[in-house]
Design an enzyme around this catalytic site. Structure first.
Site, short mmCIF file in Angstrom:
data_model
loop_
_atom_site.label_atom_id
_atom_site.label_comp_id
_atom_site.label_asym_id
_atom_site.label_seq_id
_atom_site.Cartn_x
_atom_site.Cartn_y
_atom_site.Cartn_z
N ARG A 153 -11.05 -12.54 6.38
CA ARG A 153 -9.82 -13.15 5.88
C ARG A 153 -10.08 -14.43 5.10
NH1 ARG A 153 -5.29 -10.64 8.19
NH2 ARG A 153 -5.55 -9.85 10.30
N ASP B 240 0.85 -1.20 0.00
CA ASP B 240 0.00 0.00 0.00
C ASP B 240 0.89 1.25 0.00
OD1 ASP B 240 -2.11 1.78 0.35
OD2 ASP B 240 -2.45 1.27 2.43
N THR B 241 1.27 1.74 1.17
CA THR B 241 2.21 2.87 1.18
C THR B 241 3.60 2.42 0.75
OG1 THR B 241 2.89 2.51 3.47
CG2 THR B 241 1.01 3.99 3.10
N ASP C 16 -7.89 -8.54 5.80
CA ASP C 16 -8.99 -8.27 6.73
C ASP C 16 -9.40 -6.82 6.77
OD1 ASP C 16 -6.50 -7.40 8.05
OD2 ASP C 16 -7.79 -7.07 9.79
P1 IMP Z 1 1.97 -0.63 3.72
O1 IMP Z 1 1.17 0.65 3.84
O2 IMP Z 1 2.43 -0.88 2.31
O3 IMP Z 1 3.08 -0.65 4.72
O4 IMP Z 1 0.96 -1.80 4.08
C1 IMP Z 1 0.72 -2.10 5.42
C2 IMP Z 1 -0.31 -3.14 5.64
O5 IMP Z 1 -1.57 -2.49 5.66
C3 IMP Z 1 -0.49 -4.26 4.64
O6 IMP Z 1 0.43 -5.31 4.81
C4 IMP Z 1 -1.88 -4.71 5.01
O7 IMP Z 1 -1.85 -5.58 6.12
C5 IMP Z 1 -2.56 -3.42 5.40
N1 IMP Z 1 -3.40 -2.93 4.29
C6 IMP Z 1 -3.16 -1.92 3.44
N2 IMP Z 1 -4.16 -1.76 2.56
C7 IMP Z 1 -5.07 -2.72 2.85
C8 IMP Z 1 -6.35 -3.10 2.29
O8 IMP Z 1 -6.86 -2.54 1.29
N3 IMP Z 1 -6.96 -4.15 2.88
C9 IMP Z 1 -6.46 -4.82 3.96
N4 IMP Z 1 -5.28 -4.51 4.51
C10 IMP Z 1 -4.59 -3.46 3.97
#
Ligand code: IMP
Ligand code: MG
Length: 179
Positions: free
Chosen positions: A164, A102-103, A158
């Site tokens: 899940r 995501d981020t 989730d």
């Molecule tokens: P990051 O922002 O790339 O560090 O992602 C962090 C975590 O946020 C991911 O591993 C997911 O567990 C959770 N996450 C981000 N976007 C979603 C979504 O659309 N659905 C469910 N979990 C999410």
């Protein structure tokens, strides 16, 4: 109360995972060093089990869990490893298996952390690559599906620990949202 809208069916998910599994198999074919798949708990466990059963490789498997400290629903600010792998990664080809990028902060942190350990190579596979909130440059190497925005659940992902076990990938529609 939120409701769900399927975006990728169970069949699309399994067909796409099979395709990515064959890309991964091709990519690691013939390597001499051990290959280790690292599952990022909890969300990646369903994708991980599907991928593992479809690759034409015999990787070692390891699990990590991350704890992120940040305010409520905002994306992870500060990330640490709350469960580490149980073996040395020295000289091994490591594939991080994530549910969603995501981020990019989680993958960025894991690449940094596992990359310090003398690995032969370090790559990332994810079920979903979400483009909207990218903050750091952490492009995954093997992606099943790309989505622009929104919150998705199912196949291990989730919303507040629910959904899940769904075998399709669904977008969550929150009640105040326009459809
Ligand atoms: P990051 O922002 O790339 O560090 O992602 C962090 C975590 O946020 C991911 O591993 C997911 O567990 C959770 N996450 C981000 N976007 C979603 C979504 O659309 N659905 C469910 N979990 C999410
Ligand atoms: Mg996660």
């Amino acid at each position: 109360m939120e409701r769900l809208e399927p975006i990728f069916s169970s069949q699309q998910v399994s067909e796409r995972i099979a395709e990515v599994a064959s890309e991964i198999s091709q990519s690691y074919k013939g390597v001499q060093e051990p290959v280790v798949f690292v599952c990022v708990l909890k969300g990646a466990f369903v994708f991980f089990a599907d991928l593992l059963r479809r690759v034409d490789l015999q990787p070692e498997i390891e699990f990590v869990r991350l704890a992120s400290y940040g305010a409520g629903t905002t994306p992870s600010q500060e990330v640490t490893l709350s469960q580490d792998v149980e073996v040395s990664l020295q000289g091994k080809h490591v594939l991080i298996v994530e549910d969603i990028v995501d981020t990019g902060r989680t993958v960025d942190y894991l690449r940094g952390e596992l990359g310090k350990r003398g690995v032969a190579s370090l790559e990332v596979s994810c079920l979903i690559h979400k483009l909207e909130r990218r903050e750091v440059d952490a492009d995954p190497n093997f992606v099943c599906f790309t989505v622009d925005s929104g919150f998705v659940v199912g196949c291990g992902l989730d919303y507040a620990e629910r959904y899940r076990g769904l075998s399709a990938i669904n977008r969550v529609i929150f009640s105040q949202e326009k459809e």
